[in-house]
Design an enzyme around this catalytic site. Sequence first.
Site, PDB file in Angstrom:
ATOM      1  N   ASP A   1       0.877  -1.164   0.000  1.00 19.66           N
ATOM      2  CA  ASP A   1       0.000   0.000   0.000  1.00 19.66           C
ATOM      3  C   ASP A   1       0.923   1.226   0.000  1.00 19.66           C
ATOM      4  O   ASP A   1       2.110   1.095   0.248  1.00 19.66           O
ATOM      5  CB  ASP A   1      -0.845  -0.077   1.286  1.00 19.66           C
ATOM      6  CG  ASP A   1      -1.724   1.136   1.457  1.00 19.66           C
ATOM      7  OD1 ASP A   1      -2.267   1.592   0.451  1.00 19.66           O
ATOM      8  OD2 ASP A   1      -1.871   1.617   2.588  1.00 19.66           O
TER       9      ASP A   1
ATOM     10  N   THR B   1      -0.059   4.918   1.299  1.00 23.86           N
ATOM     11  CA  THR B   1      -0.232   5.807   2.450  1.00 23.86           C
ATOM     12  C   THR B   1      -0.076   5.040   3.751  1.00 23.86           C
ATOM     13  O   THR B   1      -0.777   4.060   3.984  1.00 23.86           O
ATOM     14  CB  THR B   1      -1.623   6.442   2.401  1.00 23.86           C
ATOM     15  OG1 THR B   1      -1.804   6.968   1.102  1.00 23.86           O
ATOM     16  CG2 THR B   1      -1.741   7.537   3.426  1.00 23.86           C
TER      17      THR B   1
END
EC number: 7.6.2.1
Length: 778
Positions: free
Chosen positions: A99, A101
């Site tokens: 991922d 963020t």
Amino acid sequence: VGLLDLELNQLTKALFLALVALSVVMVTLQGFVGPWYRNLFRFLLLFSYIIPISLRVNLDMGKAAYGWMIMKDDNIPGTVVRTSTIPEELGRLVYLLTDKTGTLTQNEMIFKRLHLGTVSYGTDTMDEIQSHIINSYSQVHSQNSGNSTSSTPCRRPQSSAPKVRKSVSSRIHEAVKAIALCHNVTPVYESRAGVAGETEYAEVDQDFSDENRTYQASSPDEVALVQWTESVGLTLVNRDLTSMQLKTPGGHILTYYILQIFPFTSESKRMGIIVRDESSGEITFYMKGADVVMSTIVQYNDWLEEECGNMAREGLRTLVVAKKSLTEEQYQDFESRYNQAKLSIHDRNLKVAPVVESLEREMELLCLTGVEDQLQADVRPTLEMLRNAGIKIWMLTGDKLETATCIAKSSHLVSRTQDVHIFRPVTTRGEAHLELNAFRRKHDCALVISGDSLEVCLKYYEHEFVELACQCPAVVCCRCSPTQKAHIVKLLQHHTGKRTCAIGDGGNDVSMIQAADCGIGIEGKEGKQASLAADFSITQFKHIGRLLMVHGRNSYKRSAALGQFVMHRGLIISTMQAVFSSVFYFASVPLYQGFLMVGYATIYTMFPVFSLVLDQDVKPEMALLYPELYKDLTKGRSLSFKTFLIWVLISIYQGGILMYGALLLFESEFVHVVAISFTALILTELLMVALTIRTWHWLMVVAEFLSLGCYVASLAFLNEYFGIGRVSFGAFLDVAFITTVTFLWKVSAITVVSCLPLYILKYLKRKFSPPSYSKLTS
């Protein structure tokens, strides 16, 4: 279940077939005399040591030990192992899906830019905004004090004909007010000693000017926005379910009643709020969200898309803020329809959505905000190390294409020299075909694709797309939904058959983490959802380097060695039994009695064999310095049918030598064969462990001598236990014989013949074809 367990299962099946075949051969050679089927079963029981029953126990204990070592590693503090079954998977990874963020970035947002369409404010010009806010609010209050029914100056242009162009000051005023009101943030005050007896409001009053106000929200973006409005003069001081209070630069309190709130969801990508101003009674609908959804909701403009792109290229996360003034009638009409929709029992969401969307039309665009999310510490070297280790990294994020590309470059996920192919948005089969062909012509270039285009490609050209994407050094998928992330993981597993690992920090990564062969969660700002759902939980992204290169590599190599050694241990004793039966006219008679067989797999050999879990071929520092060593593991060569066959041949050779040696040297006093062969067997096992070990640990030496001591002690102990002269063990435990020099030299001779050739072969192999790690240790 890990890949290593599946491979060991295959080998165990092969061993089972060998067991049946051996028993059938024995019965056949016996000539099917008498009740042959009874003999068949006796042989199956005699040779049952071929099946490594203790393998599972040893492996599970080994896995528990690896987990303990990972959690006790001071270089990766806070790491938690939440599964005791797959530490070896960490050593076999080919794809890492991450991922963005909170995983590659810190998820600590800083407000960087405010854009009003004609004018843009950056960090160096925030003081201008502050002076505008101070001026506009001082005007409002001077007017209000002189004339109680006057409206605020910023509303005049809006209520008059729309052609009047608003001043910059009033537009800043509106934008900042919208940012200060449209959110889900709650200010929290730490209660201090001495104010416990006072009322809540007295305490809040006392704390308005204090430094002990903190903001709480589900998203760090919102906190960053509210902290910024505080820095320019408009402070959120209090909030409950029905109202919120803002403090102006002049210290006045403005109260707004919250009429409705529409929370943010990953599907809608926007949040809205309807508030009523206490002083003027006007109702306003504020909304903020991603530019993708907001561009269709706000009135026509010519700057939004371009400016979003510009901000995204700087790596900023953008939010579009808009508003709509509602009359009392409009609001009442909306409220009745909204409440009715909320009361429906069937398809409630389907009925509520259109009612809310009826408000989301022709909204007035106020501003565009940009917040920056800094990269985590040591992300670049970690990604570099993983790439050198042959791991392909895919970044799956919900962010904009430009932001994702910018972060991919700044984190060196995509190296500066590499071409980046940005996949054009496609909606039809033909477009997808053209775009795939364009991509096919490029070599060694990173791919950036949006979730919608990905969906179209997978619908029509799944196989071709995955094949092309898997050849890329790096892939970035932006605007991905949580279900899409999990879908990509499953695709990779299905098409490549390779091991995948997913790493994330929030609830939206849980589906991806659970779909992957090995899930790693980061405890971040978004709570513990991901870390609780994952197999391994870490505190920072950079820890993944050590987790894979050192612990993953060691776990796999150790388990492979341990598994094969346990199989060897069973095969060697079964070979001896086979030789013994063959010599004595295929009689189904056990060579060793039960007590010795139980002792063999437990107290006599367990500690040295289990001490293989402490073995390491290179030091951790070396493994981190040369991540290329990790590449070798993904081929699965530490445990394969080839290595298994080598061990089988070793077992047959040693078992044969031990048994034939015992029979040759002890023809005259055959009663001693059992004692001689068993002692030589134990010594051979201990020496074989020593031969397998690559780096000695003091516990290994202790284990070797402890086992030898246990065996020597048990000779005397079993002797007393059974008494001399008893048929089963009397002949075996003739203390007078065991202490003679003859016994000692004959046992030594058999052991040397069974082990020395293997030592010589190992030395020659290391000399002429050394493994990659030995080049670093010499």
